[in-house]
Scaffold this active site. Structure first.
Site, PDB file in Angstrom:
ATOM      1  N   LYS A   1       0.863  -1.281   0.118  1.00  0.00           N
ATOM      2  CA  LYS A   1       0.046   0.027  -0.290  1.00  0.00           C
ATOM      3  C   LYS A   1       0.902   1.226  -0.137  1.00  0.00           C
ATOM      4  CE  LYS A   1      -2.945   2.830   2.837  1.00  0.00           C
ATOM      5  NZ  LYS A   1      -4.029   3.096   4.140  1.00  0.00           N
TER       6      LYS A   1
ATOM      7  N   ASN B   1      -9.743   1.874   9.012  1.00  0.00           N
ATOM      8  CA  ASN B   1      -9.220   1.436  10.331  1.00  0.00           C
ATOM      9  C   ASN B   1      -9.602   1.948  11.558  1.00  0.00           C
ATOM     10  OD1 ASN B   1      -5.629   0.972  11.512  1.00  0.00           O
ATOM     11  ND2 ASN B   1      -7.381   0.810  12.497  1.00  0.00           N
TER      12      ASN B   1
ATOM     13  N   ALA C   1      -9.610   5.558   3.406  1.00  0.00           N
ATOM     14  CA  ALA C   1      -9.321   6.524   4.329  1.00  0.00           C
ATOM     15  C   ALA C   1     -10.549   7.492   4.224  1.00  0.00           C
ATOM     16  CB  ALA C   1      -7.975   7.319   3.901  1.00  0.00           C
ATOM     17  N   GLY C   2     -10.882   8.011   5.445  1.00  0.00           N
ATOM     18  CA  GLY C   2     -12.031   8.862   5.638  1.00  0.00           C
ATOM     19  C   GLY C   2     -13.448   8.274   5.736  1.00  0.00           C
TER      20      GLY C   2
ATOM     21  N   GLY D   1      -8.356   9.417   8.859  1.00  0.00           N
ATOM     22  CA  GLY D   1      -8.714   9.619  10.205  1.00  0.00           C
ATOM     23  C   GLY D   1      -9.819  10.698  10.539  1.00  0.00           C
TER      24      GLY D   1
END
Lengths: 258, 67
Positions: free
Chosen positions: A96, A206, A184-185, A157
């Site tokens: 990644k 995550n 992400a997001g 995040g």
């Protein structure tokens, strides 16, 4: 089952291994998510400090496919070297690829990302580039040899969800043969479902799970959201329209007078 | 003697010395690490034939949580 590079994972959810309240909660949440792919990283640790290999042992118990990242890299050289180290350490050619261009929103550096992608593909890596939703950048990444793209939904995040659905939709329409994963997001299961409903092949998240009050239950919620979103996409979501249309038959409407 | 930097921590070593010999002194955990010197990756198969030089910056990385 779906095709992700040379693998056929059952779940379309890819999950991170960071920020959980404890190692055991990390294990339980990742199991509950049903994810077949887990991301991890490399960090400095001086001999004798301990810790890194404890985490590594816990993660190996889960027996998932590993997707190491180059998080924290700000230059092409750092990213390429980190990828090479990850390939040896984790025995995978998957990477990644993150090349960060801005500290405030951790936005990928598109120029460095493209350069590093070309170099790593020439070295035999399967590059999963963490990129913005810029169409031209994504097309150039595909030209460089990427089979998979991972545009952001929002900055890492933030949990803001898909802040530019138009751009993400455009990518889906213009790159129909590329595996697209929103990375992400994503903050809520509804965001993940939205990405899958748009035809995205998967989502990677995550913080939304790890920082939930109950990460294990949230992992389960995301598992269901991803399945629901994919089912909706396969079933065909109705087109939105501006004008109301009654769902109850008009024929035989009571008290109607011509 | 030479001075090298292991993850930004200063280390003194006898001269000459190769990476494998330095690692034998530092004893990193098992095989769960990877090495770069001056931002260039060094594969495990080259540890014994990679000499360390004064001022080298060695990155020793281990698996860590990541998103």
């Amino acid at each position: 089952m779906w095709q992700l590079a040379d693998q056929t994972p059952e779940s379309r959810l890819l999950i991170g291994s960071a920020l959980y309240p404890s190692p055991s909660i990390m294990q339980d949440a990742i199991r509950a998510s049903g994810a077949g792919v887990v991301t991890l990283s490399l960090r400095r640790q001086n001999p004798g400090a301990g810790g890194g290999n404890d985490f590594w042992a816990l993660l190996r118990e889960l027996d998932l496919h590993l997707l190491p990242n180059t998080a924290g890299c700000h230059s092409v050289r750092e990213a390429v070297t980190t990828a090479q180290m990850a390939r040896e350490l984790f025995d995978t050619r998957w990477i990644k690829l993150e090349v960060i261009g801005d500290e405030y929103n951790l936005q990928p550096d598109p120029f460095g990302l493209l350069e590093a992608t070309r170099e790593l593909i020439s070295q035999g890596f399967e590059v999963f580039p963490y990129c913005t939703d810029d169409l031209v950048l994504c097309e150039k990444l595909v030209d460089a040899g990427c089979r998979i793209l991972m545009p952001w939904g929002a900055p890492i995040g933030t949990g803001k969800g898909l802040i530019n659905p138009y751009a993400l939709n455009t990518l889906r329409q213009r790159l129909p043969d590329i595996t697209l994963i929103v990375d992400a997001g994503i903050g809520a299961p509804s965001h993940a479902a939205q990405a899958l409903e748009m035809g995205y092949d998967g989502v990677l998240l995550n913080t939304a799970v790890a920082q939930a009050s109950d990460p294990v239950t949230m992992a389960r919620a995301f598992k269901h959201a991803v399945s629901a979103g994919r089912l909706a996409y396969e079933a065909g979501v109705m087109p939105a329209r501006d004008m109301a249309q009654p769902s109850t038959p008009v024929l035989g409407t009571p008290f109607w007078k011509p | 003697m030479i001075t090298v930097w292991l993850n930004n921590e200063q280390k003194q070593l006898q001269d000459p010395i190769c990476l494998a010999e330095a690692l034998a002194q530092w004893q990193p955990p098992g095989e769960g690490f990877a090495i770069a010197i001056n931002e260039v990756f060094v594969s495990r198969s080259n540890y014994a034939v990679t000499p360390l030089r004064d001022g080298d910056h060695i990155e020793l990385l281990v698996p860590m949580q990541g998103g």
